[in-house]
Design an enzyme around this catalytic site. Structure first.
Site, PDB file in Angstrom:
ATOM      1  N   ASN A   5       0.861  -1.178   0.000  1.00 40.90           N
ATOM      2  CA  ASN A   5       0.000   0.000   0.000  1.00 40.90           C
ATOM      3  C   ASN A   5       0.900   1.231   0.000  1.00 40.90           C
ATOM      4  OD1 ASN A   5      -1.727   2.119   0.639  1.00 40.90           O
ATOM      5  ND2 ASN A   5      -2.855   0.987   2.208  1.00 40.90           N
ATOM      6  N   ARG A  86      -2.433  -1.921  -3.545  1.00 42.88           N
ATOM      7  CA  ARG A  86      -3.436  -0.860  -3.559  1.00 42.88           C
ATOM      8  C   ARG A  86      -3.112   0.087  -4.702  1.00 42.88           C
ATOM      9  NH1 ARG A  86      -3.403   4.506  -0.106  1.00 42.88           N
ATOM     10  NH2 ARG A  86      -5.450   5.372  -0.638  1.00 42.88           N
ATOM     11  N   HIS A 174     -10.597   6.180  -1.551  1.00 43.68           N
ATOM     12  CA  HIS A 174     -10.673   5.514  -0.238  1.00 43.68           C
ATOM     13  C   HIS A 174     -11.622   4.313  -0.268  1.00 43.68           C
ATOM     14  CE1 HIS A 174      -9.319   9.508   1.800  1.00 43.68           C
ATOM     15  NE2 HIS A 174      -8.286   8.692   1.627  1.00 43.68           N
TER      16      HIS A 174
END
Length: 397
Positions: A5, A86, A174
């Protein structure tokens, strides 16, 4: 399962054992990448610190190599089945996690100019893992995917249709965090998860999402992560005429405007001292600029919360998550102040203790604090694609 991430100046990773449920074996955080005081912090699943070291880490490539080197030295890469990444920006095309292929890598490189703070680093991370572990499956998990089924009225801007056809629309971000929070809510209160929910993801990057029956119907970030709430260094919503004025009236270059709006504004720009809410709360009583930054942050969040209650036709559950949302009781209290007319009434004692439910017993709206776990969601998505691959039912991008 390894999850990666990457942020604009940080790299987070998690190592999971996947069985009936995910067990976190290791979590790692590398912060302040590119600075002389970079920090690499690694702990096991019981929060025992395995390594905590400061020292310059030049860039994201060096950060990833330091992480992989540590995993190799301690034998944690043995038996590794896949790596999940991510990917902050997926554009309008990618609506689900995807196995990473050469074609997908090319598509991500084409999207990179739209998210220069995240996507180039993510592409480099994918290439690095590919070189180190060429046989390992890699999966892209898109932060924008959660919002891709919002109704057209929420997705479209009031621009000529040709711009929507180019993909210029409200994408939202998000998404992995929102997925994580909704997964937790379904586990603890299935009925609430099918109701009218607003989630406030409040951190250095901040956004809100209005969710009905588990699906996003609106969100505060837009075509880029710059829109919406006041953030650590991003301005949030801004009159577009200001951008035109800066470019034509002030003679600023597009690059300078980008840096201003994304890196020099928000809490940092208003306070002139810090982008960290903890610092500002400490200085608030003696620093009028810090007090103004906090007030603007809470005011914008309160306005957005009211708008989403209207969009949902009422509110059943409000959830705070991320660093500020889950960790700053005074900010939660200020955002909710004066919202009893919406049914939001906090219990001060519960809020101060960061209890799972911080609303008063008689509050019509249940207000929760739920920590987000993006890494766990990445691991789940990656595991799902492995299962599809093994079942020979996966279609390549």
């Amino acid at each position: 399962m390894l999850t990666i991430n990457g942020g604009s100046s940080s790299l987070k990773a998690g190592l999971f054992q996947m069985a009936d449920r995910e067990t976190r074996i290791v979590s790692a955080t590398i912060e302040r990448i590119g600075q002389s005081d970079s920090r690499m912090h690694i702990k096991d699943g019981n929060d025992t610190v395995l390594m905590d070291r400061e020292g310059a880490i030049a860039d994201h490539g060096a950060a990833l190599m330091a992480l992989v080197g540590w995993l190799r030295d301690h034998g944690f890469d043995r038996g590794l089945r896949a790596v999940g990444h991510r990917i902050v920006y997926g554009g309008h095309r990618f609506r689900t996690p995807q196995r990473i292929t050469l074609a997908l890598q090319a598509a991500l490189r084409e999207l990179a100019p739209m998210d220069l703070d995240h996507l180039p680093q993510a592409c480099a991370n994918i290439e690095t893992i590919g070189r180190l572990y060429p046989a390992l499956m890699q999966v892209a998990c898109f932060d924008t995917a959660f919002h891709r089924h919002m109704p057209p009225v929420a997705q479209h801007y009031a621009l000529p249709e040709r711009f929507a056809e180019m993909g210029i629309m409200r994408l939202g971000f998000h998404g992995l965090s929102y997925e994580s929070v909704m997964h937790t809510l379904r586990a603890c209160d299935p009925k609430a998860a099918h109701g009218r929910v607003v989630i406030a993801h409040l951190g250095s990057g901040a956004s809100m999402a209005a969710i009905r029956d588990g699906h996003s119907i609106d969100t505060s970030m837009g075509f880029t992560p710059l829109a919406g709430l006041v953030m650590g260094t991003r301005c949030g919503d801004l009159d577009p005429g200001i951008v035109l004025h800066l470019l034509t009236g002030q003679g600023m270059t597009p690059a300078a405007v980008n840096d201003l709006l994304n890196k020099e504004s928000g809490l940092l720009g208003v306070s002139a001292t810090s982008s960290d809410m903890r610092d500002l709360l400490e200085r608030e009583r003696t620093d009028v600029r810090a007090a103004l930054a906090i007030a603007m942050f809470c005011y914008q969040a309160r306005k957005t919360l009211g708008a989403y209650a209207a969009a949902l036709g009422g509110l059943d559950t409000l959830i705070f998550t991320a660093g500020i949302g889950a960790g700053a009781a005074p900010i939660r209290a200020r955002i909710c102040q004066g919202l009893a007319f919406l049914g939001i009434v906090l219990d001060d004692t519960r809020n101060d203790k960061h209890a799972p439910i911080i609303s008063a017993e008689a509050s019509p709206v249940t207000v929760r604090v739920i920590p987000t776990d993006e890494d766990r969601m990445i691991a789940r998505h990656t595991q799902s694609l492995i299962t599809l691959k093994e079942g020979a039912s996966y279609v390549h991008v």
